[in-house]
Design an enzyme around this catalytic site. Structure first.
Site, PDB file in Angstrom:
ATOM      1  N   ARG A 167      61.009 102.353  52.390  1.00  0.00           N
ATOM      2  CA  ARG A 167      62.204 101.597  52.808  1.00  0.00           C
ATOM      3  C   ARG A 167      63.264 101.509  51.695  1.00  0.00           C
ATOM      4  O   ARG A 167      64.046 100.556  51.646  1.00  0.00           O
ATOM      5  CB  ARG A 167      61.833 100.176  53.255  1.00  0.00           C
ATOM      6  CG  ARG A 167      60.925 100.116  54.459  1.00  0.00           C
ATOM      7  CD  ARG A 167      61.605 100.656  55.713  1.00  0.00           C
ATOM      8  NE  ARG A 167      60.789 100.408  56.883  1.00  0.00           N
ATOM      9  CZ  ARG A 167      59.884 101.270  57.357  1.00  0.00           C
ATOM     10  NH1 ARG A 167      59.709 102.444  56.782  1.00  0.00           N
ATOM     11  NH2 ARG A 167      59.170 100.970  58.426  1.00  0.00           N
ATOM     12  N   SER A 242      61.993  95.108  62.520  1.00  0.00           N
ATOM     13  CA  SER A 242      61.120  94.356  61.598  1.00  0.00           C
ATOM     14  C   SER A 242      61.979  93.582  60.615  1.00  0.00           C
ATOM     15  O   SER A 242      62.834  94.171  59.949  1.00  0.00           O
ATOM     16  CB  SER A 242      60.228  95.318  60.816  1.00  0.00           C
ATOM     17  OG  SER A 242      59.489  96.087  61.715  1.00  0.00           O
ATOM     18  N   GLU A 348      63.870  93.132  55.300  1.00  0.00           N
ATOM     19  CA  GLU A 348      64.258  94.542  55.435  1.00  0.00           C
ATOM     20  C   GLU A 348      65.768  94.697  55.677  1.00  0.00           C
ATOM     21  O   GLU A 348      66.385  95.591  55.118  1.00  0.00           O
ATOM     22  CB  GLU A 348      63.457  95.154  56.592  1.00  0.00           C
ATOM     23  CG  GLU A 348      63.377  96.656  56.496  1.00  0.00           C
ATOM     24  CD  GLU A 348      62.556  97.264  57.624  1.00  0.00           C
ATOM     25  OE1 GLU A 348      61.320  97.130  57.584  1.00  0.00           O
ATOM     26  OE2 GLU A 348      63.152  97.879  58.511  1.00  0.00           O
TER      27      GLU A 348
HETATM   28  C1  LIG Z   1      64.599  97.304  67.618  1.00  0.00           C
HETATM   29  C2  LIG Z   1      64.675  97.895  66.238  1.00  0.00           C
HETATM   30  C3  LIG Z   1      63.644  98.717  65.774  1.00  0.00           C
HETATM   31  C4  LIG Z   1      63.701  99.289  64.490  1.00  0.00           C
HETATM   32  N1  LIG Z   1      62.667 100.079  64.056  1.00  0.00           N
HETATM   33  C5  LIG Z   1      62.711 100.633  62.829  1.00  0.00           C
HETATM   34  C6  LIG Z   1      61.621 101.449  62.362  1.00  0.00           C
HETATM   35  O1  LIG Z   1      60.656 101.701  63.070  1.00  0.00           O
HETATM   36  N2  LIG Z   1      61.706 101.960  61.112  1.00  0.00           N
HETATM   37  C7  LIG Z   1      62.776 101.727  60.296  1.00  0.00           C
HETATM   38  O2  LIG Z   1      62.779 102.240  59.170  1.00  0.00           O
HETATM   39  N3  LIG Z   1      63.809 100.966  60.711  1.00  0.00           N
HETATM   40  C8  LIG Z   1      63.808 100.415  61.947  1.00  0.00           C
HETATM   41  N4  LIG Z   1      64.841  99.616  62.364  1.00  0.00           N
HETATM   42  C9  LIG Z   1      65.962  99.352  61.456  1.00  0.00           C
HETATM   43  C10 LIG Z   1      67.190 100.264  61.666  1.00  0.00           C
HETATM   44  O3  LIG Z   1      67.213 100.786  62.975  1.00  0.00           O
HETATM   45  C11 LIG Z   1      67.249 101.428  60.691  1.00  0.00           C
HETATM   46  O4  LIG Z   1      67.230 100.962  59.383  1.00  0.00           O
HETATM   47  C12 LIG Z   1      68.515 102.274  60.907  1.00  0.00           C
HETATM   48  O5  LIG Z   1      68.414 103.493  60.214  1.00  0.00           O
HETATM   49  C13 LIG Z   1      69.798 101.586  60.463  1.00  0.00           C
HETATM   50  O6  LIG Z   1      70.876 102.453  60.785  1.00  0.00           O
HETATM   51  P1  LIG Z   1      72.262 101.910  61.263  1.00  0.00           P
HETATM   52  O7  LIG Z   1      73.120 103.094  61.517  1.00  0.00           O
HETATM   53  O8  LIG Z   1      72.111 100.963  62.388  1.00  0.00           O
HETATM   54  O9  LIG Z   1      72.760 101.170  59.950  1.00  0.00           O
HETATM   55  P2  LIG Z   1      73.482  99.741  59.827  1.00  0.00           P
HETATM   56  O10 LIG Z   1      72.582  98.689  60.325  1.00  0.00           O
HETATM   57  O11 LIG Z   1      74.846  99.806  60.393  1.00  0.00           O
HETATM   58  O12 LIG Z   1      73.582  99.627  58.241  1.00  0.00           O
HETATM   59  C14 LIG Z   1      72.428  99.414  57.457  1.00  0.00           C
HETATM   60  C15 LIG Z   1      72.784  99.653  55.978  1.00  0.00           C
HETATM   61  O13 LIG Z   1      73.062 101.037  55.798  1.00  0.00           O
HETATM   62  C16 LIG Z   1      74.400 101.218  55.325  1.00  0.00           C
HETATM   63  N5  LIG Z   1      74.951 102.394  55.981  1.00  0.00           N
HETATM   64  C17 LIG Z   1      74.906 102.689  57.305  1.00  0.00           C
HETATM   65  N6  LIG Z   1      75.508 103.870  57.527  1.00  0.00           N
HETATM   66  C18 LIG Z   1      75.932 104.322  56.329  1.00  0.00           C
HETATM   67  C19 LIG Z   1      76.635 105.485  55.899  1.00  0.00           C
HETATM   68  N7  LIG Z   1      77.047 106.439  56.752  1.00  0.00           N
HETATM   69  N8  LIG Z   1      76.917 105.616  54.573  1.00  0.00           N
HETATM   70  C20 LIG Z   1      76.520 104.670  53.688  1.00  0.00           C
HETATM   71  N9  LIG Z   1      75.863 103.555  54.029  1.00  0.00           N
HETATM   72  C21 LIG Z   1      75.577 103.386  55.341  1.00  0.00           C
HETATM   73  C22 LIG Z   1      75.149  99.942  55.687  1.00  0.00           C
HETATM   74  O14 LIG Z   1      76.244  99.717  54.811  1.00  0.00           O
HETATM   75  C23 LIG Z   1      74.040  98.912  55.537  1.00  0.00           C
HETATM   76  O15 LIG Z   1      73.903  98.576  54.172  1.00  0.00           O
HETATM   77  C24 LIG Z   1      64.812  99.031  63.645  1.00  0.00           C
HETATM   78  C25 LIG Z   1      65.855  98.204  64.123  1.00  0.00           C
HETATM   79  C26 LIG Z   1      65.791  97.642  65.405  1.00  0.00           C
HETATM   80  C27 LIG Z   1      66.909  96.778  65.899  1.00  0.00           C
END
Ligand SMILES: Cc1cc2nc3c(=O)[nH]c(=O)nc-3n(C[C@H](O)[C@H](O)[C@H](O)COP(=O)(O)OP(=O)(O)OC[C@H]3O[C@@H](n4cnc5c(N)ncnc54)[C@H](O)[C@@H]3O)c2cc1C
Length: 364
Positions: A167, A242, A348
Site C-alpha cells: 500500500r 478498507s 489507508e
Molecule cells: C469499495 C472499495 C473497495 C476498494 N478495494 C480496494 C482494494 O481491494 N485494494 C486496494 O488497494 N484499494 C482498494 N480501494 C481503494 C481505492 O479504490 C484505490 O486506492 C484506488 O486505486 C484509488 O484510485 P482513485 O483514482 O479513486 O484515487 P483517489 O481516491 O482520487 O486518490 C487517492 C490518492 O491518489 C492520488 N492520485 C489519484 N490519481 C492521481 C494521479 N493521476 N496522479 C497523482 N496522484 C493521484 C490522490 O491525490 C490521492 O492522494 C477500494 C475502495 C473502495 C471504495
C-alpha cells in the site's frame, strides 16, 4: 487558456463515500497540455493543488479544499505485443481501472485479473500500489509517466524508482504531491495463467483451474459479498473500501500480542490469531479481526456513520455523515484496538484538507 476552471464545486459527489466540502477551484484535464495549464493557473494564483482520480481512497474535509482540485481525465489504451506473448499496455491515468482490467481479461492478458472490481482510475493505482487477492499493481507496472511538479518537466519513472511496497510508493510517502501520474505502462502475459494464491480464491474455486475470465468473475463475486464493489443500490459501498491497512508485525511482536490477548482473555486460550506470512521475519494480521476482537461488529452504528454490515474494515456513510464523524469513529477504533493489542492501526485513505496534503515543500 482552453481549460475550463469552475469555482466553489462540491466535492462529495466526486468521492465514493459521498463526503466533503467544496473546492475553491476545480478543473478536469484531458490532455498533458491541460495538466500544465492547470499547474500554471495554480502557480499564478498561489493555490495549492489536489490531484483527484476516482475519489475512492480519499476523505475530504467538511471545510473543503481552498485551492485547485485537478481531476485527471487523460484517456487512451494502446498495446504492443512481443512475439513471446509479452504484452506492453499503456493506459491513460484517467481510464477507469475496472474497465481496464475487464479489457485485459477479455483479451486474455494475465497479470491484473485479481484486481477486478477495485474502484478508481488507472492513475490512482501506483499511488498506493493497489493490491487484492494476492496481486499488486507493482508486479506488472513497467513505468509511470508523470509531470514532475518540482522539476517542472515530464518524467518516466521505472518500476524500481517508484518505491513500491504494501500500500505504499514514493507517490504517497517521500515524494507525496510531487508527481502527477499521466499514464502507466503494464507488462502482461498473453494467455497467461490467473494467479490463484489467495485462500479466499482457492476456496472459491476448490480443485477447478479457472480461466482469467472466471477468475475475474470469482473475485467480483467475493468482493460483492463484502460490499467491496461500488453498487449504487448497496448502501454499504458508500465507503472508501478498507479504512485501515492490515498491520505487519515482527514474529516476536506477533507472539507477544497473541500471549497478551490470551492473558487478557480477549481471545480463548485455544483460539488461533489469523496471520499471513510476509517473509521470514514478519507476519500480516487482518485489521478486520483486530477490530472485531476489540468490540466492534458488522453494522456497528456511530451516529451518521458506521461499519459496513458486510465487512468491519469499511467505514460507511449512513446518510448525512461528515468527515468529522468518520474521523471520530476512526479514532474510537484505533483507541480500542490499541488498548487490546498495543497496535496502532494505520488508515489507508488520504485525508484531504487544505493544510494537510503537503509533506513536500514547493518553493513557488
Ligand atoms: C469499495 C472499495 C473497495 C476498494 N478495494 C480496494 C482494494 O481491494 N485494494 C486496494 O488497494 N484499494 C482498494 N480501494 C481503494 C481505492 O479504490 C484505490 O486506492 C484506488 O486505486 C484509488 O484510485 P482513485 O483514482 O479513486 O484515487 P483517489 O481516491 O482520487 O486518490 C487517492 C490518492 O491518489 C492520488 N492520485 C489519484 N490519481 C492521481 C494521479 N493521476 N496522479 C497523482 N496522484 C493521484 C490522490 O491525490 C490521492 O492522494 C477500494 C475502495 C473502495 C471504495
Amino acid at each position: 487558456m482552453n481549460l475550463a476552471i469552475r469555482e466553489n464545486v462540491s466535492l462529495a459527489e466526486f468521492t465514493t463515500i459521498k463526503i466533503g466540502g467544496k473546492a475553491r477551484f476545480f478543473c478536469s484535464a484531458r490532455t498533458e497540455d491541460e495538466v500544465c495549464e492547470a499547474v500554471q493557473f495554480a502557480e499564478l494564483n498561489s493555490l495549492k493543488i489536489f490531484i483527484l482520480g476516482g475519489g475512492s481512497n480519499i476523505l475530504i474535509a467538511d471545510e473543503g479544499f481552498d485551492g485547485l482540485v485537478l481531476q485527471i481525465a487523460l484517456k487512451g489504451i494502446s498495446t504492443f505485443a512481443k512475439k513471446d506473448g509479452t504484452i506492453f499496455i499503456t493506459a491513460g491515468a484517467g481510464e477507469d481501472w475496472d474497465e481496464f482490467v475487464a479489457f485485459c481479461v477479455e483479451k486474455k492478458f494475465a497479470g491484473v485479473e485479481c484486481l477486478s472490481g477495485i474502484p478508481g482510475l488507472v492513475g490512482g493505482t501506483p499511488v498506493q500500489n493497489v493490491g487484492a487477492y494476492g496481486q499488486e499493481v507493482s508486479e506488472t507496472i513497467v513505468s509511470v509517466r508523470c509531470f514532475d511538479r518540482k522539476a517542472k518537466k515530464f518524467v518516466e519513472l521505472l518500476n524500481n524508482q517508484c518505491g513500491f511496497a504494501y500500500r505504499t510508493s514514493i507517490f504517497n510517502t517521500t515524494q507525496k504531491n510531487r508527481f502527477i501520474v499521466l499514464s502507466v505502462i503494464f507488462k502482461l502475459q498473453q494467455n497467461g495463467n490467473p494467479k490463484i494464491l489467495y485462500r479466499d480464491l482457492q476456496n472459491y474455486f476448490k480443485d477447478k483451474k479457472p480461466s482469467l475470465q472466471e477468475t475475474r468473475q470469482g473475485v467480483i463475486a467475493i468482493r460483492s459479498a463484502k460490499s467491496m464493489v461500488i453498487d449504487e443500490r448497496d448502501e454499504n459501498s458508500k465507503s472508501v473500501g478498507s479504512f485501515f491497512k492490515n498491520p505487519i508485525v515482527s514474529l516476536a511482536k506477533f507472539n507477544e500480542i497473541k500471549n497478551e490477548a490470551k492473558n487478557l482473555k480477549v481471545i480463548e486460550a485455544t483460539e488461533r490469531v489469523p496471520n499471513y506470512q510476509v517473509d521470514d521475519q514478519n507476519v500480516k494480521i487482518p485489521a478486520a479481526w483486530l477490530i472485531e476482537k476489540s468490540g466492534f461488529y458488522k453494522g456497528f452504528q456511530f451516529g451518521r456513520v458506521g461499519l459496513s454490515t458486510n465487512h468491519t474494515l469499511a467505514i460507511v456513510n449512513l446518510g448525512n455523515g461528515t468527515a468529522q464523524d468518520v474521523l471520530d469513529l476512526k479514532v474510537l477504533i484505533q483507541t480500542k484496538v490499541k488498548e487490546k493489542f498495543a497496535i496502532e492501526l494505520q488508515p489507508e485513505p488520504v485525508f484531504v484538507t487544505t493544510n494537510l496534503i503537503y509533506t513536500y515543500d514547493f518553493s513557488r
